[in-house]
Scaffold this motif. Structure first.
Motif, short mmCIF file in Angstrom:
data_model
loop_
_atom_site.label_atom_id
_atom_site.label_comp_id
_atom_site.label_asym_id
_atom_site.label_seq_id
_atom_site.Cartn_x
_atom_site.Cartn_y
_atom_site.Cartn_z
N ARG A 17 7.52 9.03 11.52
CA ARG A 17 6.68 10.21 11.78
C ARG A 17 5.30 10.04 11.12
N ALA A 18 5.30 9.51 9.89
CA ALA A 18 4.03 9.28 9.20
C ALA A 18 3.19 8.22 9.92
N LEU A 19 3.83 7.15 10.36
CA LEU A 19 3.10 6.10 11.08
C LEU A 19 2.59 6.62 12.42
N ASP A 20 3.38 7.45 13.09
CA ASP A 20 2.95 8.06 14.35
C ASP A 20 1.74 8.97 14.15
N ALA A 21 1.64 9.59 12.98
CA ALA A 21 0.50 10.47 12.69
C ALA A 21 -0.77 9.67 12.39
N GLY A 22 -0.60 8.35 12.21
CA GLY A 22 -1.77 7.51 11.96
C GLY A 22 -1.79 6.85 10.60
N CYS A 23 -0.79 7.13 9.76
CA CYS A 23 -0.75 6.47 8.45
C CYS A 23 -0.55 4.96 8.65
N ASP A 24 -1.17 4.19 7.79
CA ASP A 24 -1.07 2.74 7.88
C ASP A 24 0.14 2.19 7.12
N GLU A 25 0.64 2.99 6.19
CA GLU A 25 1.78 2.57 5.38
C GLU A 25 2.46 3.83 4.86
N TYR A 26 3.67 3.67 4.32
CA TYR A 26 4.47 4.80 3.85
C TYR A 26 5.16 4.38 2.56
N ASP A 27 5.25 5.28 1.60
CA ASP A 27 5.99 5.01 0.38
C ASP A 27 6.66 6.29 -0.08
N ALA A 28 7.85 6.13 -0.65
CA ALA A 28 8.63 7.28 -1.11
C ALA A 28 8.31 7.60 -2.56
N LYS A 29 8.43 8.88 -2.90
CA LYS A 29 8.33 9.33 -4.28
C LYS A 29 9.74 9.43 -4.84
N PRO A 30 9.93 9.22 -6.11
CA PRO A 30 8.90 8.88 -7.07
C PRO A 30 8.35 7.49 -6.78
N VAL A 31 7.06 7.35 -7.01
CA VAL A 31 6.37 6.12 -6.69
C VAL A 31 6.79 5.00 -7.65
N VAL A 32 7.14 3.87 -7.07
CA VAL A 32 7.34 2.64 -7.85
C VAL A 32 5.98 1.97 -7.84
N PHE A 33 5.30 1.98 -8.98
CA PHE A 33 3.89 1.61 -9.03
C PHE A 33 3.63 0.20 -8.50
N GLU A 34 4.44 -0.77 -8.87
CA GLU A 34 4.21 -2.14 -8.43
C GLU A 34 4.33 -2.25 -6.91
N ARG A 35 5.26 -1.53 -6.32
CA ARG A 35 5.42 -1.54 -4.87
C ARG A 35 4.21 -0.91 -4.20
N LEU A 36 3.73 0.22 -4.74
CA LEU A 36 2.56 0.88 -4.19
C LEU A 36 1.32 -0.02 -4.33
N LEU A 37 1.17 -0.65 -5.47
CA LEU A 37 0.04 -1.54 -5.70
C LEU A 37 0.04 -2.69 -4.70
N ALA A 38 1.20 -3.23 -4.38
CA ALA A 38 1.31 -4.30 -3.39
C ALA A 38 0.86 -3.80 -2.01
N LYS A 39 1.21 -2.57 -1.67
CA LYS A 39 0.80 -2.01 -0.37
C LYS A 39 -0.70 -1.77 -0.35
#
Length: 125
Positions: A92-114
């Motif tokens: 749904r997020a990608l369909d809205a135009g988001c380029d990437e998606y991440d779940a909370k709580p944020v895993v900082f290293e994973r978010l930084l890689a994205k």
């Protein structure tokens, strides 16, 4: 310096993630709802947007659609952040135009890689 617009209504999340991003050399600007996020994106032209999906007034899906429909903001990468990890939310997020998606709580290293992946054509601090 790479500028990130963080659109988030939870002050604790804003504080924690903003501090970590700043320690990694990013400039962070903050909007507390979707309407303010759209306006700030148009004015500030950040390099990337972190968009909470569960925002008051204008939700993250609608805010992203507005940004991706506008010629002056459509090329800004958007990473959706959501505590609601229900089946189909990523799509749904990608369909809205988001380029990437991440779940909370944020895993900082994973978010930084994205972030790095989406901004690979720009110099990292």
């Amino acid at each position: 310096m790479i500028r990130i617009l963080y659109v988030e209504d939870n002050e604790d999340n804003v504080y924690m993630l903003s501090q970590r991003l700043r320690k990694h050399g990013f400039e962070v600007i903050v909007a507390s709802d979707g309407e303010q996020g759209v306006e700030m994106a148009r004015q500030e032209k950040p390099d990337l947007i972190l968009m909470d999906l569960g925002l008051p007034s204008l939700d993250g899906w609608s805010a992203t659609r507005q940004l991706k429909d506008a010629p002056d903001t459509k090329s800004i990468p958007v990473i959706a952040l959501s505590a609601h990890t229900m089946p189909g939310d990523r799509e749904r997020a990608l369909d809205a135009g988001c380029d990437e998606y991440d779940a909370k709580p944020v895993v900082f290293e994973r978010l930084l890689a994205k972030i790095d992946c989406l901004l690979q054509d720009r110099m990292r601090p």
